[in-house]
Design an enzyme around this catalytic site. Sequence first.
Site, PDB file in Angstrom:
ATOM      1  CG  ASP A 250     -35.966  68.573  -6.646  1.00  0.00           C
ATOM      2  OD1 ASP A 250     -35.898  69.906  -6.838  1.00  0.00           O
ATOM      3  OD2 ASP A 250     -34.797  68.055  -6.705  1.00  0.00           O
ATOM      4  CE  LYS A 272     -37.614  62.305  -1.638  1.00  0.00           C
ATOM      5  NZ  LYS A 272     -37.150  62.408  -2.914  1.00  0.00           N
ATOM      6  CG  MET A 385     -31.910  69.367   2.854  1.00  0.00           C
ATOM      7  SD  MET A 385     -32.006  67.510   2.467  1.00  0.00           S
ATOM      8  CE  MET A 385     -30.157  67.467   2.620  1.00  0.00           C
TER       9      MET A 385
END
Length: 464
Positions: A250, A272, A385
């Site tokens: 990722d 992502k 995040m």
Amino acid sequence: MKYFPVFIDAQHTHCLIVGAGEVAARKLELMLKTTAQITVVAPWVSDAVNELAKHPNVSLLTRSFEDNDLQAKTLVFVATDKPEVNQHIHDLAHSKGILVNVVDNTPLCKFITPSIVDRSPIIIAMSSGGVAPVLLRYIRQKLESVIPSKVSLLGEFSEKFREKVKRGLKSVTDRRYFWEEVLDGDIGENVLQGNASLAEKQLDDALTEYKAGNKPKGQVYLVGAGPGDPDLLTFRALRLMQKADVVVYDRLVSKDILELVRRDAEKIYVGKAKSNHTIPQEDINELLAKLALEGNRVVRLKGGDPFIFGRGGEEIQTLIAHGVDFQVVPGITAASGAASYAGIPLTHRDHAQSVTFTTGHLRDNSIDLDWPALAKNNHTLVFYMGLTGLPIICRELIANGLPDDMPIALIENATRSNQRVLSGTLSNIVDLAADAQIQPPTLIIVGTVVTLHSQLNWFGAQQS
């Protein structure tokens, strides 16, 4: 690479050494570890060279160098104390296409001798290109201490059965799988313990099974890559990265860590970006199962830890549904790595007796959390995040009881060389972050422990 590393077939090499002092003696001693033919030419010969020249592979000529001494030579070491002689031999050898090394004169070296860890037939050669010999010796010492001397037995064992395995297994991939299973398992262990006869029988049995199609099934390894610094990888993570057929990684996996993956492994990016989930998680789950069912050893490489906001549990549930074997390798989670490298203890008896890890990820432009439970004193909050939702986080914490001067820190690119730490309060951090142009990946820490950053910061990264 300035110097291309190769291994020369010493059995068909005739080496010339010009000079016979202590420096030449070291080169002669090194070459005598091989089967090469060696000629030494020098008008004066040291005791060390005289002793070494008793070897049947050495011819000693006690005279000055002559141009025709280069005839039929493939390798030349020049170790005289006469610069004009060194230059002449270099120029002459170079014009004839002969590899030449003028000792301690890098510009006159068409090859350099590496630092060697000798576990023949296993040879490890290292070079710094002549720029850091002391560092190279340090690395060699480290390798000497961790590579068992008996690893040579594995080399001899592999050589003995190499052709037999090659005849039995036509596919290069099958042979690689087979040898990895042999060397990683009981057979390799028995070789190291000196149980050669048992190991040979086990190999024959394993080869028979392999030829019959009874190969190991594909498997998925969920590996935590940590927050970014490759030195924080576990030994097990590194070992599995080196044996993987496919690596699914990722956005949070650093380039330095990807450099440690086996060179010929297939690498599939499923990252992502902020507010842009290009590959749905369900598709990633199915991809892992598909790759394993095709017989691959799959490493799912995740930033941080697979089980802390890494969706490792969801991926495993899919693997179980498809009957795929898996292992989980924990990693240093972002909160631990970022806090440690920023000098912010997550707990401290004068500041916080508990810590909460939570997600600041936006959903429908809101963050659905139990804000009254989070907004308490003597407590540390860590938001993953949360950069996009930073205004909401600050607003809700103040609205639910935290003072607007509560310290908060943003840690960008934690543990990496470009780490930045931005400190402020709940009331001003949004503006400070905009001015500093803080970018993901960024971790958020809230609590009075943030005030310890200026005192305990040891990493020396960029500060704001």
